[in-house]
Scaffold this motif. Structure first.
Motif, mmCIF file in Angstrom:
data_model
loop_
_atom_site.group_PDB
_atom_site.id
_atom_site.type_symbol
_atom_site.label_atom_id
_atom_site.label_comp_id
_atom_site.label_asym_id
_atom_site.label_seq_id
_atom_site.Cartn_x
_atom_site.Cartn_y
_atom_site.Cartn_z
ATOM 1 N N THR A 68 11.319 4.989 -2.565
ATOM 2 C CA THR A 68 10.823 5.636 -3.297
ATOM 3 C C THR A 68 9.567 4.964 -3.299
ATOM 4 O OG1 THR A 68 12.367 4.815 -5.253
ATOM 5 C CG2 THR A 68 10.262 4.835 -6.073
ATOM 6 N N GLU A 69 8.570 3.970 -2.474
ATOM 7 C CA GLU A 69 7.591 4.117 -2.315
ATOM 8 C C GLU A 69 7.311 4.901 -0.821
ATOM 9 O OE1 GLU A 69 4.173 2.044 -2.615
ATOM 10 O OE2 GLU A 69 5.621 1.819 -3.839
ATOM 11 N N LYS A 70 8.041 4.903 -0.324
ATOM 12 C CA LYS A 70 7.802 6.389 0.850
ATOM 13 C C LYS A 70 7.151 7.702 -0.107
ATOM 14 C CE LYS A 70 10.347 4.005 4.523
ATOM 15 N NZ LYS A 70 11.092 4.375 5.810
ATOM 16 N N ALA A 71 7.824 7.978 -0.844
ATOM 17 C CA ALA A 71 7.774 9.286 -1.750
ATOM 18 C C ALA A 71 7.091 8.970 -1.838
ATOM 19 C CB ALA A 71 8.798 9.540 -2.528
ATOM 20 N N HIS A 72 6.161 8.031 -3.026
ATOM 21 C CA HIS A 72 5.009 8.120 -3.490
ATOM 22 C C HIS A 72 3.163 7.996 -2.734
ATOM 23 C CE1 HIS A 72 2.283 6.574 -6.616
ATOM 24 N NE2 HIS A 72 1.907 5.267 -5.992
ATOM 25 N N LEU A 73 4.077 7.461 -1.047
ATOM 26 C CA LEU A 73 3.074 7.561 -0.807
ATOM 27 C C LEU A 73 2.188 8.646 0.250
ATOM 28 C CD1 LEU A 73 3.730 4.611 1.611
ATOM 29 C CD2 LEU A 73 1.295 4.701 -0.330
ATOM 30 N N ALA A 74 3.864 9.052 -0.319
ATOM 31 C CA ALA A 74 4.241 10.869 1.020
ATOM 32 C C ALA A 74 2.963 11.851 -0.400
ATOM 33 C CB ALA A 74 5.005 11.213 1.363
ATOM 34 N N PHE A 75 3.489 11.148 -1.281
ATOM 35 C CA PHE A 75 2.713 12.054 -2.546
ATOM 36 C C PHE A 75 0.940 11.944 -2.951
ATOM 37 C CE2 PHE A 75 1.519 12.859 -6.452
ATOM 38 C CZ PHE A 75 1.583 14.452 -6.863
ATOM 39 N N GLN A 76 0.778 10.420 -2.478
ATOM 40 C CA GLN A 76 -0.785 10.496 -2.640
ATOM 41 C C GLN A 76 -1.305 10.767 -1.622
ATOM 42 O OE1 GLN A 76 -1.932 8.447 -4.701
ATOM 43 N NE2 GLN A 76 0.405 9.269 -6.159
ATOM 44 N N THR A 77 -0.409 10.997 -0.283
ATOM 45 C CA THR A 77 -1.849 11.648 1.198
ATOM 46 C C THR A 77 -1.886 13.106 1.084
ATOM 47 O OG1 THR A 77 -0.276 9.974 2.335
ATOM 48 C CG2 THR A 77 -0.856 11.772 2.887
ATOM 49 N N LEU A 78 -0.614 13.449 0.021
ATOM 50 C CA LEU A 78 -0.657 15.644 -0.149
ATOM 51 C C LEU A 78 -1.827 15.480 -1.177
ATOM 52 C CD1 LEU A 78 0.445 18.157 -0.027
ATOM 53 C CD2 LEU A 78 1.824 17.818 -1.827
ATOM 54 N N LEU A 79 -1.709 14.192 -2.312
ATOM 55 C CA LEU A 79 -2.923 14.854 -3.012
ATOM 56 C C LEU A 79 -4.337 14.306 -2.574
ATOM 57 C CD1 LEU A 79 -3.381 14.343 -6.204
ATOM 58 C CD2 LEU A 79 -3.349 12.630 -6.788
ATOM 59 N N ALA A 80 -4.404 13.397 -1.687
ATOM 60 C CA ALA A 80 -6.149 13.287 -1.437
ATOM 61 C C ALA A 80 -5.962 13.740 0.077
ATOM 62 C CB ALA A 80 -5.280 12.007 0.027
#
Length: 97
Positions: A68-80
């Motif tokens: 779940t945390e990996k998915a969250h970090l990947a999404f945050q990277t995409l958002l950035a």
């Protein structure tokens, strides 16, 4: 996700001539596609682990939390990346011609 240096994207390997603009755009678009695929993959993995946990299948809680945390970090990277692209576009539209 591996991030390539900008010099490599623009000029290719050491000693090569600069690439055409179209090739750079294609390379950048491919990098964005890979990032999107990675986000989707991580989200699917996290969703599958959550489903298995909720249905009572044997799965470790820490595996679910890490996925779940990996998915969250990947999404945050995409958002950035998206935010930086929007900022760059807005800056370009402010340049007088």
């Amino acid at each position: 996700m591996q991030v390539e240096p900008l010099r490599t994207l623009l000029y290719g390997a050491e000693g090569e001539q600069p690439r055409a603009t179209e090739q750079v755009v294609e390379t950048f678009a491919e990098a964005l596609r890979k990032l999107l695929c990675e986000v989707e993959q991580r989200d699917a993995e996290a969703a599958e682990l959550k489903r298995r946990l909720l249905t009572g299948e044997p799965v470790e809680l820490h595996e679910v939390l890490l996925a779940t945390e990996k998915a969250h970090l990947a999404f945050q990277t995409l958002l950035a990346v998206r935010n930086r692209l929007l900022e760059a576009y807005q800056e370009l539209t402010r340049i007088p011609l």
